[in-house]
Design an enzyme around this catalytic site. Structure first.
Site, short mmCIF file in Angstrom:
data_model
loop_
_atom_site.label_atom_id
_atom_site.label_comp_id
_atom_site.label_asym_id
_atom_site.label_seq_id
_atom_site.Cartn_x
_atom_site.Cartn_y
_atom_site.Cartn_z
N HIS A 171 46.01 41.48 63.18
CA HIS A 171 45.03 41.04 62.19
C HIS A 171 44.51 42.18 61.33
O HIS A 171 43.93 41.95 60.26
CB HIS A 171 43.85 40.35 62.89
CG HIS A 171 43.48 39.04 62.29
ND1 HIS A 171 43.45 38.81 60.93
CD2 HIS A 171 43.11 37.87 62.85
CE1 HIS A 171 43.08 37.57 60.68
NE2 HIS A 171 42.88 36.97 61.84
N SER A 298 34.76 20.19 46.99
CA SER A 298 36.21 20.37 47.05
C SER A 298 36.75 19.69 48.30
O SER A 298 36.00 19.39 49.25
CB SER A 298 36.55 21.86 47.09
OG SER A 298 36.07 22.43 48.30
N ASP A 417 60.96 26.04 54.46
CA ASP A 417 62.17 25.25 54.72
C ASP A 417 63.36 26.19 54.87
O ASP A 417 63.79 26.82 53.91
CB ASP A 417 62.39 24.25 53.58
CG ASP A 417 63.63 23.39 53.79
OD1 ASP A 417 64.31 23.54 54.83
OD2 ASP A 417 63.93 22.57 52.90
#
Length: 483
Positions: A171, A298, A417
């Site tokens: 991180h 939102s 993909d």
């Protein structure tokens, strides 16, 4: 139903994949500095992502002869463009700060495994024990106290069912946007191999081409050393303070791992539209002045607030307790930094809120208002108060329920993909330790948001009831015109 036979996960190989040396410009030794954004997360527990792909033709023979070699080759060519993840985070003795260093022959640890688990159950959205996913997530190699890997990967074959790809990242080097960028770039390169045998002709689209110049992050106030000294002076359970310059991340043990379950819930575009209408009706009914009390409605805020309220109610906390909302703001656009900047570039924001404010009749609206206040702060100046950020976090009382968000619906994680179609599911196992919820776009591509969360079994039952019933009630009120 999940299979009842014992699950076996066999490790077939552990290897290192290095950046391709077949390039016209083979990589040489490179170093990358850490910015204050990176150092803020230096010792935070590693982040994890797990991608499931349905692939019924993946027999062991086909996997070993076709799928795996192609995955390794495409990974090697992808690493050439993402050298920081092929290197290591190190802290040289003569340096005041850690750096990322890539040297020739550095690479990424790759584990190859095979499992007889029920792939459909693992890659579905049913409630399941959190431990089910753990064997498919790699451990990040910690080489020494002053040297640690940036990325570890694991590819697991489920014969005649599918494949999973697990990623664990440090991180203190990358944020969630970077992780998705890298996996999508690897998928893009892999898919292009089917159409172009000359790997050097394979290019990445601009949004997947990393901007590696970390010196673009300016720090005239020395915030990096302020954060670093705060980490070095911190004394918390699970944090290695015996070695002054240790790079070992904070060890977050999972409490009650066999009593916790995970699920993935979905809010459709229509669900979010109905939630927005509900809030607008409440604002009108209460005659709220949105000029002085702006409401940000939102999809992200509406989804986060709704799940937050359901989680808090499911926890059954004491009425005088406080809970914490947390947002992580992407600072790239706000600071004029390229969107494809490859390095941590986020700033966390927290706000404490009384439990009574959340669980009362207008609790959903109250949470939205508090989230909106955070967004106003972010838009006013995303680095305002940055010097005090570490100290601000430490004021949160241990044991306080804190629900933060990992990921974003903007990352387009389901575009990863490899040529097998979009992932059947993407999971964030690291929320087992952090208590965060994960958030991403819906897998069906029709809009909406997926939220992953982890709770105790009885809490999850309450959460599911609240989540589903609230949406049904909301829909019925809109249809009938009642608010």
């Amino acid at each position: 139903m999940a299979s009842t036979h014992p699950v076996q996960v066999n490790i077939l190989e552990v290897c290192q994949v290095t950046p391709s040396l077949n390039s016209v410009d083979p990589p040489t030794e490179l170093s990358f500095p850490l910015s204050f954004f990176d150092i803020l997360f230096l010792k935070v527990a590693p982040a994890e992502r797990l991608f499931f792909y349905k692939l019924t033709e993946a027999t062991p023979d086909y996997f070993n002869s076709v799928i795996l070699p192609k995955l390794k080759l495409s990974l090697s060519h992808t690493l050439l463009r993402f050298l920081p993840v092929a290197g290591n985070l190190i802290w040289p003795a003569q340096s005041t700060k850690p750096i990322i260093l890539y040297t020739p022959n550095d690479g990424v640890s790759l584990t190859i495994a095979q499992s007889n688990a029920d792939f459909d159950h693992l890659s579905g959205t049913d409630i399941c024990e959190i431990t089910r996913s753990h064997p498919y997530v790699p451990q990040l190699p910690i080489i020494t106290d002053s040297k640690t890997s940036v990325l570890a990967l694991q590819i697991t074959l489920f014969p005649n069912q599918g494949v999973s790809i697990g990623a664990t990242v440090h991180h203190g080097v990358l944020d969630a946007k970077n992780v998705v960028m890298f996996i999508r770039a690897w998928a893009h390169v892999h898919k292009q191999f089917s159409e172009n045998e000359n790997a050097d002709l394979i290019t990445l689209p601009p949004e997947l081409t990393p901007f590696l110049a970390r010196t673009i992050i300016e720090d005239p106030d020395g915030i990096d050393m302020l954060y670093l000294n705060s980490w070095l002076g911190l004394n918390l359970p699970g944090l290695d303070t015996n070695i002054h310059r240790s790079l070992k991340p904070f060890k977050q043990a999972i409490t009650d791992p066999y009593s916790k379950v995970r699920t993935l819930v979905r809010l459709s575009r229509e669900d979010i539209k109905n939630l927005r209408e509900r809030v607008l009706c409440q604002i009108e009914k209460l005659h709220l002045d949105t000029e002085t009390r702006p409401m940000h409605l939102s999809s992200f805020v509406l989804a986060y607030a709704y799940v937050f309220v359901c989680v808090v109610k499911a926890k059954g906390l004491e009425r005088d307790d406080k809970v914490v909302l947390g947002l992580t703001a992407d600072c790239r656009a706000r600071l004029g930094i390229p969107e494809n900047y490859f390095g941590c570039c986020v700033m966390p924001f927290f706000v404490q809120i009384g439990l009574e404010t959340v669980v009362q009749e207008n609790g959903y609206l109250n949470v939205i208002e508090r989230l909106s206040e955070i967004i106003v702060r972010i838009n006013k100046g995303v680095l305002d108060g940055a010097k005090e950020k570490f100290a601000e976090f430490m004021t949160i009382r241990p044991g306080t329920l804190m629900v933060t968000v990992s990921g974003s619906p903007q990352f387009q994680i389901y575009k990863a993909d490899f040529g097998w179609g979009v992932p059947r599911k993407v999971e964030t196992p690291s929320i087992d330790k952090t208590g965060s919820i994960s958030m991403q776009e819906n897998a069906d591509g029709r809009g909406g948001i997926e939220i992953g969360l982890v709770l105790l079994k009885h809490e999850m039952e309450i959460f599911n009831s609240l989540f589903v019933d609230g949406l049904v009630l909301n829909q019925n009120q809109i249809v009938s015109g009642e608010h």
